[in-house]
Each structure stands twice: as C-alpha cells, then as structure tokens.
Design a protein around this motif. Structure first.
Motif, PDB file in Angstrom:
ATOM      1  N   SER A 198      20.683  36.101 -37.813  1.00  0.00           N
ATOM      2  CA  SER A 198      20.844  37.335 -37.052  1.00  0.00           C
ATOM      3  C   SER A 198      19.819  38.327 -37.581  1.00  0.00           C
ATOM      4  O   SER A 198      19.686  38.494 -38.807  1.00  0.00           O
ATOM      5  CB  SER A 198      22.260  37.889 -37.188  1.00  0.00           C
ATOM      6  OG  SER A 198      23.186  37.051 -36.494  1.00  0.00           O
ATOM      7  N   TYR A 253      24.347  40.767 -28.427  1.00  0.00           N
ATOM      8  CA  TYR A 253      24.469  40.336 -29.823  1.00  0.00           C
ATOM      9  C   TYR A 253      25.921  40.042 -30.180  1.00  0.00           C
ATOM     10  O   TYR A 253      26.827  40.791 -29.833  1.00  0.00           O
ATOM     11  CB  TYR A 253      23.917  41.434 -30.733  1.00  0.00           C
ATOM     12  CG  TYR A 253      24.089  41.157 -32.203  1.00  0.00           C
ATOM     13  CD1 TYR A 253      23.161  40.393 -32.904  1.00  0.00           C
ATOM     14  CD2 TYR A 253      25.190  41.659 -32.904  1.00  0.00           C
ATOM     15  CE1 TYR A 253      23.326  40.145 -34.264  1.00  0.00           C
ATOM     16  CE2 TYR A 253      25.358  41.418 -34.257  1.00  0.00           C
ATOM     17  CZ  TYR A 253      24.422  40.652 -34.925  1.00  0.00           C
ATOM     18  OH  TYR A 253      24.587  40.402 -36.263  1.00  0.00           O
ATOM     19  N   ASN A 278      20.414  37.319 -32.053  1.00  0.00           N
ATOM     20  CA  ASN A 278      20.943  36.079 -32.622  1.00  0.00           C
ATOM     21  C   ASN A 278      19.936  34.958 -32.374  1.00  0.00           C
ATOM     22  O   ASN A 278      19.508  34.747 -31.235  1.00  0.00           O
ATOM     23  CB  ASN A 278      22.269  35.694 -31.962  1.00  0.00           C
ATOM     24  CG  ASN A 278      23.366  36.717 -32.168  1.00  0.00           C
ATOM     25  OD1 ASN A 278      24.053  37.094 -31.222  1.00  0.00           O
ATOM     26  ND2 ASN A 278      23.554  37.182 -33.391  1.00  0.00           N
ATOM     27  N   PHE A 303      20.749  39.170 -27.299  1.00  0.00           N
ATOM     28  CA  PHE A 303      20.339  40.322 -28.121  1.00  0.00           C
ATOM     29  C   PHE A 303      20.837  41.622 -27.493  1.00  0.00           C
ATOM     30  O   PHE A 303      21.255  41.664 -26.330  1.00  0.00           O
ATOM     31  CB  PHE A 303      18.828  40.360 -28.342  1.00  0.00           C
ATOM     32  CG  PHE A 303      17.983  40.703 -27.139  1.00  0.00           C
ATOM     33  CD1 PHE A 303      17.513  41.998 -26.928  1.00  0.00           C
ATOM     34  CD2 PHE A 303      17.620  39.726 -26.220  1.00  0.00           C
ATOM     35  CE1 PHE A 303      16.723  42.316 -25.836  1.00  0.00           C
ATOM     36  CE2 PHE A 303      16.819  40.021 -25.128  1.00  0.00           C
ATOM     37  CZ  PHE A 303      16.373  41.327 -24.926  1.00  0.00           C
TER      38      PHE A 303
END
Length: 303
Positions: free
Chosen positions: A194, A42, A95, A78
């Motif tokens: 997000s 992320y 994301n 992620f």
C-alpha cells in the motif's frame, strides 16, 4: 537520452500559452459522478491483518466532496484526497498486488476532470500547456493495474486529481527509479503493498499560472516481509531552490529515505500507528536525532 540533473531551469523562462491553446483546452473531458460511482478505492485491509488506514488530515486543509464526510475521491484500486485551495491532491493512496499485476499499454489516454468536485478546484491542461512541466502521475499509472479491472484502473489514473506539475528531470529520473524499484520488487516477489504519495505544501511555494508549485514530494510504502513482519518506509525528494522576485532556479534533485514521523511533520498528516513499523521513526524516537539516508540507487534503500 541523457538528463542533466545539474541543469537549473527557471520558472520565469517557461513559455507562455500559445494563442491557439484555449480552443485545445476546451476539449478536456470530464468524468461524470455516475461513471465513477462503482469505484471502491483504497482498502485499508489490503495487507490482511496489517491494517493500514488512510492518513488523517486537518479538516481545514481538505477539499470537501459532496455527499461524503471523508473527502475521498475513489478510483479503481486507489483514492485521492484533494487539498483545499491548492488545486492539487493533498495525498493519494494506492493498493498494489504483484501477484495479479497486469501490463496495460499506455495508449492515447487523455487527462480528464473529475466531475465529483468543481472543475476550478483541479489544475488542468492550462497549467501544463507549452512549457517544461510534465503531467506527473502521483499514483503511478502501472501501480493499480492488477486483476480483472486493470484497464479501468489504468484509465482512472489519468484524472487531473492524480496529476502534479513536475519538471522532467524530477519525473523521469530519480523519482521514476524509486517507483520502478517498488513496483518491480512487488511483482518479483508477487506480494502486495500500500503506497501513499503527495506533495509538500509550503506557504512560500512559487505561484505559476495561478497554481502554487510544490517543490518536494513524499512517498510512504507499507508491506509485509516474507517472515510475516509488517514494515513501512518513507521517502522524500527535494532540491535546492533559489527564489527571488525575478526567477525561480531549480537545483539538482535529491532523494532521501526519511522517517514517517518526519513526513507527518512536513505535511500535517497523521499516519496513525504506521510509524511504529518504520525503523527510521523508531530510531529517531530512541536517539532523539533526525535520521535520513541519501538514495542514489536501490542498494541505498533500507527496510
């Protein structure tokens, strides 16, 4: 297929493991630390100037990861932070990029343990074998599938660290509709988002096969409006539960749009400055009352 949301299956009625299951479970694969070493995970700068860092959790509830001081398990697009003592994720962070989204066929992806943490810290196939629990993706399979590494992201979602026990009525109906709404709209407007997701852990969660089963899940979505205005929204899915020594009855599932402040209170997570971009949180601070919106379809979502 029609799903009866009023059905009340009992945890006690879930069928036991079959005799031949242990041999089947022994085949579960393990991803080595080396095979995951290049994953960035992320990114807090995914939304440009609207920086959205990972939530901060009390150290006592986070499962440590060897060689890291932040407990991150990074995958393609992620990240997962595991809960100490629960064998499930504390939260996930992904994301999304609608402009670069790639449709990756599901295929025959097999679930895997993450070799960066002990296998016994992850709930594997022994929890899901021969019963009515789905292996529910916390980071939805399609969400991180964008860009040149979409296929890698797709495979990464099939780790038990990203898995949670969810009854089919939960996993395949209301929660799925909410996830569809987020993903489809991100793709439609070719924008980024997000997304944080996780279970609500409670001290009295019922234990099944050695795992305390969460009875509620939350989702927080951060994005930027067309006019450049940062925004965030939060959601909670919960249901009526009758708990006794003999059985656990699952009632109809209910999904609400909630404030990020309320999710923080339920989970103990600190979302930093994110609540100030959430209308529900701002309304609660101004009015001093709890704000929530029952969601029965996309039209009920307020942003």
């Amino acid at each position: 297929m029609t799903i009866d949301l009023e059905a009340r299956p009992r945890l006690a009625d879930l069928r036991p493991l079959l005799r031949e299951a242990p041999a089947l479970l022994a085949e579960a694969r393990v991803s080595s630390p080396a095979s995951l070493a290049d994953r960035a995970g992320y990114r807090s700068d995914h939304l440009g100037a609207f920086a959205v860092p990972l939530p901060v959790a009390p150290a006592a509830v986070v499962l440590p990861v060897a060689g890291r001081d932040d407990a991150r398990l990074d995958y393609e697009h992620f990240t997962v932070v595991m809960a100490r003592g629960r064998r499930l994720a504390l939260f996930t962070a992904a994301n999304l990029d609608g402009a670069a989204s790639v449709a990756v066929p599901r295929g025959g992806d097999a679930w895997a343990y993450d070799g960066r943490i002990p296998e016994e810290a992850q709930a594997g196939d022994e929890l899901y074998a021969d019963n009515d629990f789905d292996r529910g993706h916390l980071v939805r399979r399609e969400d991180p599938n964008w860009g040149a590494t979409a296929a890698t992201a797709n495979r990464d979602t099939f780790h038990f660290t990203n898995c949670a026990p969810q009854l089919s009525a939960f996993n395949q109906r209301t929660w799925l509709e909410l996830e569809d709404y987020i993903l489809v709209n991100t793709r439609r407007v070719r924008e980024r988002a997000s997304v944080f997701t996780g279970p609500v852990f409670r001290a009295d969660d019922p234990v099944y096969r050695g795992v305390a089963i969460p009875l509620a899940y939350w989702k927080v979505v951060a994005f930027v409006h067309d006019d450049g205005r940062p925004s965030a929204t939060a959601y909670l899915i919960d249901h009526d539960v009758d708990l006794s020594e003999q059985s656990l009855l699952f009632g109809a599932f209910r999904t609400y749009q909630r404030s990020i402040l309320s999710i923080a209170a339920l989970t103990g997570l600190d979302f930093g400055a994110l609540p100030q971009f959430d209308g529900f949180s701002n309304e609660e601070r101004a009015m001093g009352v709890t704000v929530k919106q029952r969601i029965t379809g996309p039209a009920d979502v307020r942003v």
